[in-house]
Design an enzyme around this catalytic site. Structure first.
Site, PDB file in Angstrom:
ATOM      1  N   CYS A   9       0.748  -1.250   0.000  1.00 55.62           N
ATOM      2  CA  CYS A   9       0.000   0.000   0.000  1.00 55.62           C
ATOM      3  C   CYS A   9       0.785   1.311   0.000  1.00 55.62           C
ATOM      4  CB  CYS A   9      -0.973   0.054   1.165  1.00 55.62           C
ATOM      5  SG  CYS A   9      -1.924  -1.434   1.296  1.00 55.62           S
ATOM      6  N   GLY A  37       1.722  -0.513  -4.765  1.00 54.74           N
ATOM      7  CA  GLY A  37       0.548  -1.386  -4.797  1.00 54.74           C
ATOM      8  C   GLY A  37      -0.186  -1.272  -6.108  1.00 54.74           C
ATOM      9  N   ASN A 112      -1.497   1.525   5.674  1.00 52.21           N
ATOM     10  CA  ASN A 112      -0.373   0.810   5.090  1.00 52.21           C
ATOM     11  C   ASN A 112       0.376   0.101   6.202  1.00 52.21           C
ATOM     12  OD1 ASN A 112       1.874  -0.011   3.627  1.00 52.21           O
ATOM     13  ND2 ASN A 112       2.895   1.968   3.842  1.00 52.21           N
ATOM     14  N   GLY A 113       0.478  -1.218   6.115  1.00 53.66           N
ATOM     15  CA  GLY A 113       1.192  -1.968   7.148  1.00 53.66           C
ATOM     16  C   GLY A 113       0.420  -3.204   7.543  1.00 53.66           C
ATOM     17  N   TYR A 254      14.330  -2.239  -1.451  1.00 55.80           N
ATOM     18  CA  TYR A 254      13.526  -2.625  -2.608  1.00 55.80           C
ATOM     19  C   TYR A 254      12.224  -1.843  -2.793  1.00 55.80           C
ATOM     20  CZ  TYR A 254      10.316  -5.387  -5.408  1.00 55.80           C
ATOM     21  OH  TYR A 254       9.401  -5.780  -6.335  1.00 55.80           O
TER      22      TYR A 254
END
Lengths: 472, 472, 472, 472
Positions: A9, A37, A112-113, A254
């Site tokens: 996300c 995402g 997000n998470g 990344y």
């Protein structure tokens, strides 16, 4: 299908002091965050308390068409979200942001998470009569905030109180009638920053989204901080700040975009530095240094500069084959890999190559790439990995296969080298990670490399949640 | 846009003792119930506790494509829903059925009607920390059932207990891991019946859906009854049964399909009888009896038979222009009405016509129709209405404009006659309604004609809820 | 799948003296002609020689959305088409109108009917180097007109010359830079009429489309006539007029809309008259006269009036299940018929019924309907058919299965009666057809009943063309 | 909107000796050729003479979904096409391949390039009665081949004869019942090559498509050669071979994929060599060499290697914003450029940069990029262009704006340098082009740089054809 690790996300929010086309601004922001995402996208526009939503499965370019964005109308505040949901069946995906009505009116949540105590919190709420319409943690966060709101007199305080109950990784953006709230968990696992252009404020997962909108980077949201933007400007609740930071190292390795600066550290520079360290630690006699596109390119440049071996191109990536969604469309044909990545035979033939990649999960993709290069005439392929060996599952929002799929748990380095067919293999050490991010103003979470989790994690592996019988 | 009254929703459920293509059965059922709602359609299939959902805005033929139905897979239980949402903006529509997880697992809820104390119940739940993600009463029902489930040991009992708290009109179909539950509010405002074919049970809003599936009509769900179908067969909780029935008279007048039999009464026969009563009460010297297609046709046949005036056709309806959705597509052009309905000049010219319609709301559509007939050469148009004067808003699931739009509140019968341009006008009396439904085994709600509401209704008018600032 | 006969195509054209929203006018016209074809729809707008096209597979409501119509922009001339292509695979359908460039500029052609010497004409053109991109006769007509245009000095004359070469049924609407041309083959097999509203001219397959647009019916295009509308008004070339008319009798029996008037004859009145003749020729002792919806309803009204048996309803048709396209969506389930048509048990039980249908092709659908009525309790079912026995294939634009599928070729009347399970059976005689259409100002084609073809027909059956290996 | 030059179209064909999933093979091939055209995509499958087509506007991933590919079914031969149509309105695009019926059966044509005498040929054919349904040259080629086929006894000979009449650039792939034919114009302007895997033959615009399918590169189709693949293997007609080759230099500079080898020359190596020559001709004192992604990257690597200045990254391209189609979706917002390309501030700040791009058309995009880098803190930006000054329009299939838009016609080099804000500027010389392609086995067309056209070109500029009033 690729075996890429997939972070979950991207978040974006706008607060303008005048009614304007905030939907278009969010749309641009989501384009810039699309790498975080690609499964779904969504925008919610708040026009004086009226919330209009458009969200669906698909790329930003598919979901947020100009028609759709136009229909959202104008407003002062808006929130957007892109979702990654690797391994999920399409009918299990719940696009965000989530919009709901609670005691004090409308609320919009994007997240997000991953909440590590989600299962326990859901059970507790269910005992109190709660119903859950999705699998997503945004709904859980909304519940917790709504229940906290009963005992305090503003929503930002309710968010701050919710932090006491929510464990794990959660950067969240919350919108109410008149407020845009941004918060980061006390460890700051996931990024979130603040930008400004004129009298318009932005919050975004990464600074590259601010650049796209010609906005000035103001600062990161601090770990544990609750930022509230309303007509009176920006205010913060910092009662949960000051703890031990644990920012996800994989964001630098990344996930994040190279042109983002997170916690003061340029992502590109961290990756280039990783290449430099690899060049020192694992030199090679080679004719050319190449990266696996696109995630290995920055570190390859660093390796080339530090080693004085020329930088070159060994592999051409088809930019029309998206990371995940498009590959599904190609199907599981035997050509799904070769259509994505092709060896540049003329550059490779007769050469000794240093090939830099960001990480090795199962090793199968890399094995195919090494074979492709050798088939194209490469004499030697020396693989360098710009992160440590990846050995432990992530509970903080990264869709990583169960631990048995991690090649580094099943083989030692020599075994992996043989598996991928490389002539030599070098990894970063976990100690090196700190050296990559000299400018980073907080600690790192290196749990996937070291197994040292910053917070207590459940005994069951995180991805199993999708195998339970749950509603969509 | 037509000014039709719009009833909200059709329900369908299947319980099979073997795993089979229940989605296809629901799809057929929804086609048969499409007249009850054309705004959205949805199917949820339960395969051993795994719930798969497909729902969207649109006709059954648009949403439930063969591809979509196939992707839902097989199962033993399934629930479907068609929704009507007259006057709603598309982005305010929440297609049903709703699927959620509660204390005891998954639950799926589909609803038809309107909870009159919804606002109060929502407020109470919000004070307890609840969040609402839709405007639809199905979500509220799910909350109430989930909270009752905490204090009792099976979901059907929780449904029965929920009846104590829910006021208004609610036929509901609920599905859990192993059960299909059907319930009707204690007044039985909205229809719901049970069917059977072999070892497969069905619940449906109307019996016409059972016919489509070659299923045998078993019986109506009783007002207040909670029917539970599981592997042990059918069981009922009847603690709320036995009260004063109040079945919506408008179901017989307009909403239901003529080939349905509800509460023992054939809908077609009720309408034909209405025509007969009108013929006795308001005879006319005419050459032909015609109905406004399609809702006036049955009563016109009754009028023709009772008056011995030949039955004929005066108006041709374009069957490719749907009642609401397609008309939006034509736009607000000056031709939107004439493309929908055309006078049959050759049959009308020089004739005295009795024109039967089911009801008059604002009167504008009927005025245009009478003008169309006169323009086509009709000498006289005698309007007969197969229901009483419509004077009071409905709080029980019918989207009726606010009371100021009802022509019968603003004018007397003579005023209405002049407004619509008829040569004479006759309505049913509210006392006549009982005569239409001699076979009906329960009382009627005639509130929209008489103002006598069977349950206490809120002071604010029902449709205003959509004007509040609420999430989608 | 139904075994209905399927007529091919509806045509519509507009010529306005000012630039305006002609696309919307065509859209309304196509809605009114949708019964003539539901497989594809298309509109071409001519704005000062620029042709913009929108066409696709689907209903008018699906293809001609408001967005699509708006994008076509304004113009002075426009042409529309709805296509019927029973039995065709979707990928063989070529939506019309066809747009092409020829010697003198742009040309748009829409066609209704069938060219019987198409195979021969195509072969001749191919020998001259022609290529064909579709299977549709509109393309052939365009070629013939284009080649004639070389030898004459205006396009309307080229159309007139083309009539010498084209044999069969062809109502065509052609648009060039400045002209709207409408022509009918010398036998006038298919309808085409002219309308006017202010300074705007219309051409349409049926007058019902003029009604929808509040246009005045001017007159039918004559058989063999080439009408040319341009800035100078209407002009005609009548060199091919005056021959023996042969208007398709099935247009009156089934294809056309009841509210259309064709060649001076009301379609509804023709059908009602058919019922009256049947009542005289085949009286029955019965309690109720019913029609098979919708095509048998008009004749049933005539039968009821002439026999003094009450008109009633025995079957309810689901108006949300389209004739062909939607049935595909339901799939070949065993319920595809029952979801489409349901017996009205309460009206049927214990009754002797006269059931009127327009025609019998294979007899299977009617057999199912009779069985449905008997299962619902009908004591007797007396079938009356408002057309003669259907025994010969049609080569003029009607998709009729090969002759072996026609039940009337395999059985005598008594055999058919037994096959469909009726208690008695009565057909019209072919001599009766003329009596139905007393107002019709031209002769009829009754080839499908009598085998007497007005023009020479090929030895191969018409439908076989789709089995050849041809491009789409 | 970008001002990129846009080459038109990619071709792909398969011939298998067994019936198999040729559609999927074409789909993979089109993915690999997607860079040659993103406006439309199409596949035609030939199953024993039955041609099934799927084509539409959009990316391969949008058009050739797995469902669509599956529906095409199996066959022995198939042809695919991707189309580029820069500047075209969507309603003017005719997706290829084109399928038609001609004298000898079905024919399918896909084309890449531009016929310079198209206007004259069309006029001649129109005088003979031809009609044109599209603007695309594939239709014209089909006509010419069909007319030649009358006078010779096989289609490949007809193609060879057609070459006498067709002038300009045309790589074509043609499919008939039993043959797959590939031909290249006598100058060989556009690429086309042959591959093989087992008993399956492929033809493709570029060798990268063969790699994706694990096929072996056999050879290029020669300029003027007509290759015919059928059950007897590969045969050639070479009557038009042996002339002066004129392969488009821009294919090496920009259009082709770097991993393709065309006419014996690696595209990547040609670009890298261009960078090396620039380094010699225009050295710079700089800290970093960067390319404008993606087209300048290869030459930048060559410049870095030759100059010993480190290779680096200065700009991050958003890989989710497609070159043209997606940018339309973003709209003409002021952020459409910044969301596409962002400066990598951390790498750029305080640096002297050599920035390599492939060409300059109008110069506006490059001016924005240089400004972006300077805003990000770059001290100096030295622009190097890996092609000569672009001064003349292309008539051979490249959508280049009219000559007045070419900055090199309006300014000298110093003027351009100032316009783009560079500190220095260096172009290749047109003489250098031959040095880039030492391995290329044929001559180059350098008309856009030199104005020396290999064939006679019309006086009107090529792009004006779309401004004529033509059918779609």
């Amino acid at each position: 299908m690729s075996e890429r690790i997939q972070e979950e996300c991207g978040l974006f929010g706008v607060y303008s002091d005048t009614v304007c086309d905030v939907a278009q601004e969010v749309c641009i922001g989501l384009y810039a965050l699309q790498h975080r995402g690609q499964e779904s996208a969504g925008i919610v526009v708040n026009n004086d308390g009226n919330f209009r939503t458009h969200k669906n499965i698909g790329f930003v370019s598919e979901v947020c068409t100009q028609d759709a964005v136009k229909k959202l109308g104008v407003g002062k505040i808006a929130v957007g979200h892109v979702l990654s949901a690797y391994r999920e069946k399409e009918d299990r995906i719940s696009p965000q942001p989530l919009v709901m009505r609670y005691k004090k009116g409308n609320m919009c949540v994007a997240h997000n998470g991953a909440i590590v105590n989600a299962h326990q919190l859901r059970s507790e709420l269910e005992v109190g009569g709660a119903i859950f319409q999705t699998l997503c943690d945004a709904e859980l966060i909304a519940y917790i905030v709504a229940s906290e709101r009963i005992n305090c007199n503003c929503v930002e305080l309710a968010v701050a109180n919710a932090i006491n109950r929510l464990q794990g990784a959660y950067s969240v953006v919350i919108m109410t009638h008149g407020k845009l709230i941004a918060a980061r968990d006390p460890h700051g696992f996931r990024p979130l920053c603040i930008g400004k252009r004129g009298n318009t404020y932005f919050v975004a997962s990464e600074s590259c989204a601010l650049d796209a909108l010609h906005a000035e980077f103001v600062r990161d949201v601090e770990p544990g901080e609750v930022v509230c933007i309303n007509s009176e400007g920006i205010n913060s609740i910092k009662t949960h700040c000051g703890g031990q930071g644990a920012f996800c190292a994989f964001e630098y390795v990344y996930f994040a975009r190279p042109d983002s600066v997170i916690n003061g550290q340029s992502v590109h520079m961290a990756r280039q530095k990783a290449g430099e360290i690899l060049a020192q630690r694992y030199p090679a006699k080679a004719d050319m240094v190449c990266g696996v596109p696109n995630s290995g390119l920055d570190a390859a440049i660093g390796y080339a500069a530090a080693s004085s071996i020329p930088y070159g191109v060994a592999l051409i990536k088809n930019r029309f084959v998206g990371r995940f969604a498009d590959q599904k469309k190609i199907g599981n044909s035997e050509y799904s890999e070769s259509v994505r990545l092709n060896a540049l035979t003329s550059a490779v033939k007769g050469k000794r190559i240093v090939l830099v990649d960001d990480s090795i999960v199962r090793g199968n993709t890399l094995a195919r790439i090494v074979k492709t290069l050798k088939d194209a005439g490469a004499l030697e392929v020396h693989v360098r990995v710009s992160s440590p060996m990846f050995m432990h599952p992530c509970y903080f929002g990264t869709s990583i296969r169960n631990r048995d799929e991690l090649i580094a748990r099943r083989m030692d380095k020599e075994g992996i080298r043989r598996h991928i067919g490389a002539d030599s293999l070098g990894y970063l050490e976990s100690d090196d990670l700190a050296k990559l991010v000299c400018d980073c103003n907080m600690g790192l979470c290196t749990a996937c490399f070291t197994g040292e989790y910053p917070v207590e994690v459940p005994e069951v592996e995180p991805q199993s949640k999708y195998d339970r019988k749950l509603p969509i």
